[in-house]
Write a protein that holds these residues in place. Structure first.
Motif, short mmCIF file in Angstrom:
data_model
loop_
_atom_site.label_atom_id
_atom_site.label_comp_id
_atom_site.label_asym_id
_atom_site.label_seq_id
_atom_site.Cartn_x
_atom_site.Cartn_y
_atom_site.Cartn_z
N GLU A 45 13.52 10.00 2.09
CA GLU A 45 13.13 9.94 3.49
C GLU A 45 12.81 8.52 3.94
N TYR A 46 12.37 7.71 3.00
CA TYR A 46 11.97 6.36 3.37
C TYR A 46 13.14 5.41 3.20
N ASP A 47 13.36 4.59 4.18
CA ASP A 47 14.34 3.52 4.05
C ASP A 47 13.55 2.22 3.96
N TYR A 48 13.28 1.78 2.73
CA TYR A 48 12.45 0.60 2.59
C TYR A 48 13.09 -0.64 3.17
N GLY A 49 14.41 -0.71 3.16
CA GLY A 49 15.06 -1.86 3.78
C GLY A 49 15.00 -1.79 5.28
N GLY A 50 15.10 -0.58 5.81
CA GLY A 50 15.14 -0.44 7.26
C GLY A 50 13.78 -0.22 7.88
N GLY A 51 12.89 0.41 7.16
CA GLY A 51 11.53 0.46 7.62
C GLY A 51 11.09 1.70 8.33
N GLY A 52 11.62 2.86 7.99
CA GLY A 52 11.03 4.10 8.49
C GLY A 52 11.26 4.35 9.96
N TYR A 53 10.18 4.30 10.73
CA TYR A 53 10.18 4.67 12.14
C TYR A 53 11.27 3.94 12.89
N SER A 83 -0.68 -2.11 22.32
CA SER A 83 0.13 -0.90 22.22
C SER A 83 0.84 -0.77 20.88
N LEU A 84 0.59 -1.70 19.96
CA LEU A 84 1.31 -1.70 18.70
C LEU A 84 1.03 -0.43 17.89
N VAL A 85 2.09 0.27 17.53
CA VAL A 85 1.98 1.51 16.78
C VAL A 85 2.57 1.36 15.39
N TYR A 86 3.68 0.63 15.28
CA TYR A 86 4.42 0.53 14.03
C TYR A 86 4.54 -0.93 13.62
N LEU A 87 4.09 -1.25 12.40
CA LEU A 87 4.19 -2.62 11.88
C LEU A 87 4.64 -2.56 10.43
N ASP A 88 5.80 -3.15 10.16
CA ASP A 88 6.35 -3.16 8.81
C ASP A 88 6.37 -4.59 8.29
N LEU A 89 5.55 -4.86 7.28
CA LEU A 89 5.46 -6.17 6.64
C LEU A 89 5.83 -6.07 5.16
N SER A 90 6.62 -5.08 4.82
CA SER A 90 7.04 -4.91 3.43
C SER A 90 8.04 -5.98 3.03
N TYR A 91 8.16 -6.16 1.71
CA TYR A 91 9.08 -7.16 1.16
C TYR A 91 8.78 -8.55 1.70
N ASN A 92 7.54 -8.98 1.58
CA ASN A 92 7.15 -10.33 1.92
C ASN A 92 6.40 -10.95 0.74
N GLU A 93 5.58 -11.95 0.97
CA GLU A 93 4.94 -12.67 -0.14
C GLU A 93 3.42 -12.69 0.00
N PRO A 118 -3.57 -9.07 5.49
CA PRO A 118 -3.83 -10.03 6.57
C PRO A 118 -4.92 -9.55 7.52
N LYS A 119 -5.53 -10.51 8.19
CA LYS A 119 -6.55 -10.20 9.19
C LYS A 119 -5.91 -10.07 10.58
N GLY A 120 -6.61 -9.39 11.45
CA GLY A 120 -6.22 -9.38 12.86
C GLY A 120 -5.13 -8.41 13.24
N ILE A 121 -4.90 -7.38 12.44
CA ILE A 121 -3.91 -6.37 12.83
C ILE A 121 -4.55 -5.42 13.84
N PRO A 122 -3.89 -5.13 14.95
CA PRO A 122 -4.50 -4.31 16.00
C PRO A 122 -4.93 -2.94 15.50
N PRO A 123 -6.05 -2.44 15.96
CA PRO A 123 -6.55 -1.13 15.52
C PRO A 123 -5.72 0.04 16.04
N SER A 124 -4.79 -0.22 16.95
CA SER A 124 -3.94 0.84 17.50
C SER A 124 -2.84 1.29 16.54
N VAL A 125 -2.59 0.53 15.48
CA VAL A 125 -1.47 0.81 14.57
C VAL A 125 -1.66 2.17 13.89
N SER A 126 -0.59 2.96 13.90
CA SER A 126 -0.64 4.25 13.21
C SER A 126 0.30 4.29 12.01
N MET A 127 1.27 3.38 11.95
CA MET A 127 2.19 3.29 10.81
C MET A 127 2.18 1.85 10.32
#
Length: 353
Positions: free
Chosen positions: A22-30, A201-211, A216-225
């Motif tokens: 179900e997960y597309d780690y390269g593409g990022g889900g949602y 309004s940020l709901v989806y944030l994908d930071l996978s496959y980084n270093e 990190p600090k400062g990610i909006p509390p609105s994020v659900s994914m």
């Protein structure tokens, strides 16, 4: 090893629930890693007289212009009235300030799989685009996130670049931005801390496959994914995820998490429905809220099943909502499961050992 029959369970599925399907780690889900144009089926139906000669504007929908897969090195003239511009799979290296001067109402701009670099994207290249909603600029040679971008943006995808820096305030004012894909880049925690501030309004944030070695600090509390797969994260600050009031899907697989880096309350988030901690170095099961439904812990070093990780209390109305639980690839056998587990995980229909 699968549990084929457990008291209080109605039925265990015969096929393992495998989240990788179900997960597309390269593409990022949602929304997926690619895009599906609502007008793709029109791309072969004739052309508009206002269309760039090398491109195709479907007669039935002339506001879409298809210039993909043409080996273009520059952006062709874009006529007025175009709202959906497809330029993927070309050899485009630069964007001039006047590239979009005629299309101030452009809504979708697709620039995936070109040869764009920051040095050849002019500072005001996107300024004329007063109504832009979606910018897809993945699979290029960017080292920084592009911008400034129009405040109308709701979807930004810049995966598979070489981005190691997000300039402070580059995303400032993008209050409509809902989806951000930044997977497969070279981002570290210090380079993005605070970069998403103000994205209400940020709901989806994908930071996978980084270093990243830290969250990190400062990610909006609105994020659900929120996805951090395949980084180098070794610890979770106490109460870090408690600040997210709508968080439902969290992935931290393929990191360096061990028990010493996970405070006891780290993942006890009441809104969380799905948690992926697979492929880490955990020796015990981190405690979660009773509302969690899908929990992935495969391929760790877990040796004990603790009921308290799932249930603080057990009673007619007190039990875990876990439906899918993966513990395969650990050091747990069926004999290690305590009897009280059955009352705690009474609605589970798939447990894999």
């Amino acid at each position: 090893m699968r549990l084929h029959s457990i008291p209080f369970f109605v039925l265990l599925f015969s096929i393992a629930f495998c989240y990788y399907s179900e997960y597309d780690y390269g593409g990022g889900g949602y929304g997926g890693g690619d895009y599906d144009s609502p007008y793709a089926h029109l791309s072969g139906e004739g052309g508009s007289p206002n269309c760039a000669p090398e491109c195709n504007c479907p007669a039935n929908y002339p506001s879409a212009m298809y210039c993909d897969n043409l080996k273009l090195k520059t952006i062709p003239p874009v006529p007025k009235g175009i709202q959906y511009l497809y330029l993927q799979n070309n050899l485009i290296e630069s964007i001039d300030d006047d590239a979009f001067k005629n299309v101030t109402d452009l809504k979708w701009l697709i620039l995936d799989r070109n040869q764009l670099t920051n040095a050849k994207i002019k500072k005001n290249a996107f300024s004329p685009l007063k109504e832009l909603q979606k910018l897809y600029i993945s699979y290029n040679n960017l080292t920084e996130l592009v911008g400034p971008l129009p405040k109308t943006m709701d979807d930004l995808r810049a995966t598979n670049n070489k981005i190691s820096k997000i300039t402070p305030n580059i995303l400032e004012g993008l209050e409509n931005l809902t989806v951000v894909h930044l997977q497969h880049n070279a981002l570290k925690e210090d380079s993005i801390s605070g970069a998403f501030k103000g994205l209400k309004s940020l709901v989806y944030l994908d930071l996978s496959y980084n270093e990243m070695s830290k969250l990190p600090k400062g990610i909006p509390p609105s994020v659900s994914m929120l996805y951090f797969d395949n980084n180098k994260i070794s610890n979770v600050p106490d109460e870090y995820f408690q600040g997210f009031k709508a968080l439902q899907y969290l992935r931290l697989s393929h990191n360096k998490l061990a028990d010493s880096g996970v405070p006891g309350n780290a993942f006890n988030v009441s809104t969380l429905l799905e948690l992926d901690l697979s492929f880490n170095s955990l020796g015990s099961i981190p405690a979660v809220n009773e509302g969690l439904e899908n929990y992935y812990l495969q391929v760790n070093n877990i040796q004990k099943f603790s009921v308290s990780s799932f249930c603080k209390a057990i009673g007619p109305l007190d039990y875990s909502k876990i439906r899918h639980l993966r513990l395969d690839g650990n050091n747990i056998t069926r004999a290690d499961l305590p009897q009280e587990m059955h009352n705690c995980l009474r609605v589970a229909n798939d447990i894999e050992l």
